[in-house]
Design a protein around this motif. Structure first.
Motif, short mmCIF file in Angstrom:
data_model
loop_
_atom_site.label_atom_id
_atom_site.label_comp_id
_atom_site.label_asym_id
_atom_site.label_seq_id
_atom_site.Cartn_x
_atom_site.Cartn_y
_atom_site.Cartn_z
N TYR A 223 2.46 -9.82 -7.97
CA TYR A 223 3.24 -9.51 -6.77
C TYR A 223 2.37 -8.71 -5.83
CZ TYR A 223 7.19 -7.95 -3.89
OH TYR A 223 8.06 -7.72 -2.83
N PHE A 224 2.13 -9.25 -4.64
CA PHE A 224 1.15 -8.70 -3.71
C PHE A 224 1.42 -7.25 -3.35
CE2 PHE A 224 -0.17 -8.03 0.77
CZ PHE A 224 -1.54 -8.18 0.61
N HIS A 225 2.70 -6.87 -3.30
CA HIS A 225 3.06 -5.53 -2.85
C HIS A 225 3.13 -4.50 -3.98
CE1 HIS A 225 4.00 -7.34 1.02
NE2 HIS A 225 4.71 -8.24 0.38
N LEU A 226 2.96 -4.94 -5.20
CA LEU A 226 2.93 -3.99 -6.32
C LEU A 226 1.47 -3.69 -6.62
CD1 LEU A 226 4.62 -2.43 -8.38
CD2 LEU A 226 4.37 -4.38 -9.94
N LEU A 227 0.98 -2.60 -6.05
CA LEU A 227 -0.43 -2.25 -6.15
C LEU A 227 -0.69 -1.33 -7.35
CD1 LEU A 227 -1.23 -1.49 -2.39
CD2 LEU A 227 -1.52 -3.65 -3.62
N PRO A 228 -1.93 -1.31 -7.84
CA PRO A 228 -2.28 -0.37 -8.91
C PRO A 228 -2.09 1.08 -8.46
CG PRO A 228 -3.98 -2.06 -8.66
CD PRO A 228 -3.04 -2.22 -7.50
N SER A 229 -2.02 1.96 -9.43
CA SER A 229 -1.73 3.37 -9.16
C SER A 229 -2.73 3.99 -8.19
CB SER A 229 -1.71 4.16 -10.47
OG SER A 229 -1.54 5.53 -10.23
N GLN A 230 -4.02 3.73 -8.42
CA GLN A 230 -5.06 4.34 -7.59
C GLN A 230 -4.97 3.86 -6.15
OE1 GLN A 230 -9.14 3.34 -8.55
NE2 GLN A 230 -9.80 5.44 -8.20
N HIS A 231 -4.80 2.56 -5.98
CA HIS A 231 -4.71 1.99 -4.64
C HIS A 231 -3.47 2.52 -3.92
CE1 HIS A 231 -5.27 -1.86 -1.99
NE2 HIS A 231 -5.16 -0.76 -1.28
N SER A 232 -2.34 2.64 -4.63
CA SER A 232 -1.11 3.16 -4.02
C SER A 232 -1.29 4.59 -3.54
CB SER A 232 0.04 3.09 -5.03
OG SER A 232 0.31 1.76 -5.39
N SER A 233 -1.98 5.38 -4.33
CA SER A 233 -2.21 6.78 -3.94
C SER A 233 -3.13 6.87 -2.73
CB SER A 233 -2.82 7.55 -5.11
OG SER A 233 -1.99 7.50 -6.25
N TYR A 234 -4.22 6.09 -2.76
CA TYR A 234 -5.14 6.08 -1.63
C TYR A 234 -4.47 5.56 -0.36
CZ TYR A 234 -9.09 6.96 -4.77
OH TYR A 234 -9.96 7.52 -5.67
N LEU A 235 -3.54 4.62 -0.54
CA LEU A 235 -2.85 4.05 0.60
C LEU A 235 -2.05 5.11 1.35
CD1 LEU A 235 -2.05 1.51 2.22
CD2 LEU A 235 -0.17 1.19 0.60
N VAL A 236 -1.36 5.97 0.62
CA VAL A 236 -0.57 7.04 1.24
C VAL A 236 -1.48 7.96 2.05
CG1 VAL A 236 0.89 9.04 0.79
CG2 VAL A 236 1.18 6.96 -0.58
N VAL A 237 -2.62 8.33 1.47
CA VAL A 237 -3.56 9.21 2.16
C VAL A 237 -4.08 8.54 3.43
CG1 VAL A 237 -5.76 10.43 1.98
CG2 VAL A 237 -4.22 10.34 0.00
N THR A 238 -4.41 7.25 3.33
CA THR A 238 -4.96 6.52 4.48
C THR A 238 -3.94 6.39 5.60
OG1 THR A 238 -6.37 5.25 2.99
CG2 THR A 238 -6.09 4.40 5.20
N VAL A 239 -2.70 6.04 5.25
CA VAL A 239 -1.64 5.87 6.25
C VAL A 239 -1.43 7.16 7.04
CG1 VAL A 239 0.84 5.54 6.56
CG2 VAL A 239 -0.44 4.00 5.08
#
Length: 521
Positions: free
Chosen positions: A302-318
């Motif tokens: 599922y494209f929107h279910l990202l790994p833990s590390q990517h999800s955390s980095y995504l929040v920081v980037t946004v």
């Protein structure tokens, strides 16, 4: 006779090899092409259906003005692809037409379409569930032991060796149950967030007279506006029933604060919030499927279910992008005409709302044609970036790319252009179709405005610099300024190109790795 037999064997071997090669190539591109074609047909068919319904229904201004067929189809495509590009003023549409546009945005949003794909994947594993259910009924301990072993052992090791049928069945059954669980989580997320948003917006409009008065003066239904605005914001479309978008509500900081979470939860922060929901529900209800989903994201697909590390980095980037834009916008536009009449608190909330919308949502409280070119270029960059962009290191990126490369094959990789290449082609085509207006009306028709319009359509954002009669170098007494996008003044050929851009941009996820064959030395 021997030569004939040898030739026959050689021919048979050649045919078999050719057929095998064709079969391999077919299998390499089948999944990708089929997925692309299915979604392309889906968006085109929904857009055409929306156009027909909009055509049948009468607009509010049917006595004085009736939109052209091309403009209606353009609007339908724009709503379906959640691009919010407009060639017609929004207040032209009747209440029933606004409800149709709401449905188009709802079923065209990324979360809804991904949820449909998830249900298709679940149905493919339905037969396996029926098979395993019969085994579980005969021996209930088989399923439970399989779940425990799946938690303790690495999934790749399970696939590499020879295993008993019961273990493989348990793994498949767990995968099916996990996808089924994920379907319920996404559906619940989709419904709860929007219902809560509609409730909050309706309550705000009922309590705040200034916002309610705007809708009353424009003849807009309060409930229709609440549903339309929340669905549009959550889908990150950017359409609003008012001609001026959110400019008429820039004083209503409470309404802006209600919509800001809808912007983030419906797009850029969806993967992180989804992962949190899966973790929370698994922790609260003790679901084994939750652990499987969190640990085996690549297996779920599922494209929107990202790994833990990517999800955390995504929040920081946004939030990093938001803070950067907020600081630059405040430093350059704090005393601009677009923010005039607002106190410091209203300006702060307004700027925050504006910078939140540059990544896909497209709602605005200022006239973009009045802001500085530097901020406009910054917005173009933000609109171009994919929603789950992360500039922080992810260790598995190279391995993921290699897997994609092997799965897609070298041929497709070599013939695909990069996204920037396609954008350049579209911009050139629009400049060709509008070349006469570029000469006659250079302040309105300039390359930067065209770039903003094309990138906005490609990024499914909806930002536009608009068109103003006051900027004409050769004033035309018959010119009347309208509250629709810059593309509303384009030729029919230019509008058709932008329709292609909107559809192409909505499906750009199929070309995220394009252009790697080109080496710039």
């Amino acid at each position: 006779m021997t030569n004939i037999c040898s030739f026959s064997k050689a021919s048979h071997h050649l045919c078999s090899s050719t057929w095998c090669l064709m079969s391999c190539f077919y299998r390499l591109i089948l999944v990708r092409v089929n997925s692309f074609c299915i979604q392309l047909c889906y968006f085109l068919s929904v857009s055409f259906f929306g156009f027909v319904v909009l055509k049948v229904l009468k607009p509010r201004t049917h006595d004085s003005f009736k939109p052209r067929n091309l403009d209606l189809f353009f609007t339908s495509v724009s709503a379906t692809t959640v691009s919010s590009m407009s060639t017609v003023e929004m207040e032209v549409f009747s209440n029933s037409q606004l409800l149709v546009l709401t449905i188009l945005m709802l079923i065209g949003g990324e979360i809804f379409t991904s949820m449909v794909g998830l249900h298709f994947k679940k149905s493919q594993l339905k037969k396996m569930e029926n098979k395993i259910s019969s085994l579980a009924n005969n021996d209930p301990s088989t399923y439970q032991s399989g779940l425990v072993m799946t938690e303790k052992q690495d999934f790749e090791n399970l696939e590499s060796g020879n295993h008993e049928t019961s273990l493989d069945s348990s793994v498949d059954f767990l995968k099916y149950k996990s996808i089924k669980f994920l379907c319920f989580v996404v559906l619940g997320y989709f419904i709860v967030i929007q219902v809560l948003g509609v409730s909050l917006v309706s309550t705000y409009l009922a309590l705040v007279s200034s916002a309610r008065e705007v809708l009353k003066n424009k003849g807009l239904n309060l409930l229709t506006f609440s549903i339309f605005s929340v669905v549009s914001t959550f889908a990150n479309c950017g359409f609003l029933p008012t001609n001026e978008n959110m400019v008429v509500f820039k004083n209503n900081s409470g309404l802006l604060l209600i919509l800001i979470p809808q912007i983030l939860l419906g797009n850029t922060l969806f993967p992180s919030c989804l992962r949190f929901c899966v973790w929370f529900l698994g922790k609260f209800f003790k679901r084994v499927e939750s652990n499987y989903l969190l640990k085996k994201t690549s297996e779920i697909g599922y494209f929107h279910l990202l790994p833990s590390q990517h999800s955390s980095y995504l929040v920081v980037t946004v939030f990093g992008f938001i803070i950067t834009q907020f600081i630059l916008f405040c430093s350059m536009e704090w005393n601009s005409a677009g923010l005039s009449g607002l106190n410091s608190y209203q300006k702060t909330i307004g700027v925050l709302f504006q910078t939140m919308n540059t990544r896909y949502a497209g709602e605005t409280i200022v006239d973009l044609s009045t802001i500085s070119s530097a901020i406009l270029v910054l917005f173009v960059v933000m609109m171009y970036l994919p929603p789950y962009t992360s500039f922080l290191p992810i260790k598995d990126d190279e391995e993921i790319y290699k897997k994609k490369r092997n799965r897609r094959g070298k041929l497709l990789e070599n013939i695909l252009f990069s996204q920037l290449s396609y954008l350049a082609i579209f911009i050139i085509l629009v400049c060709i179709t509008e070349r006469q207006k570029l000469k006659e009306d250079p302040l309105n028709f300039n390359v930067l405005n065209i770039v903003v319009e094309v990138v906005s359509a490609y990024g499914s954002v909806g930002f536009t610099t608009g068109y103003s009669c006051d900027r004409q170098t050769q004033p035309n007494s018959n010119c009347v300024s309208k509250f629709y996008g810059f593309s509303g003044k384009w030729s029919d050929e230019g509008k058709i190109i932008l329709i292609v851009v909107m559809v192409f941009g909505r499906l750009k996820k199929f070309n995220m790795d394009g252009g790697r064959a080109w080496k710039l030395l």
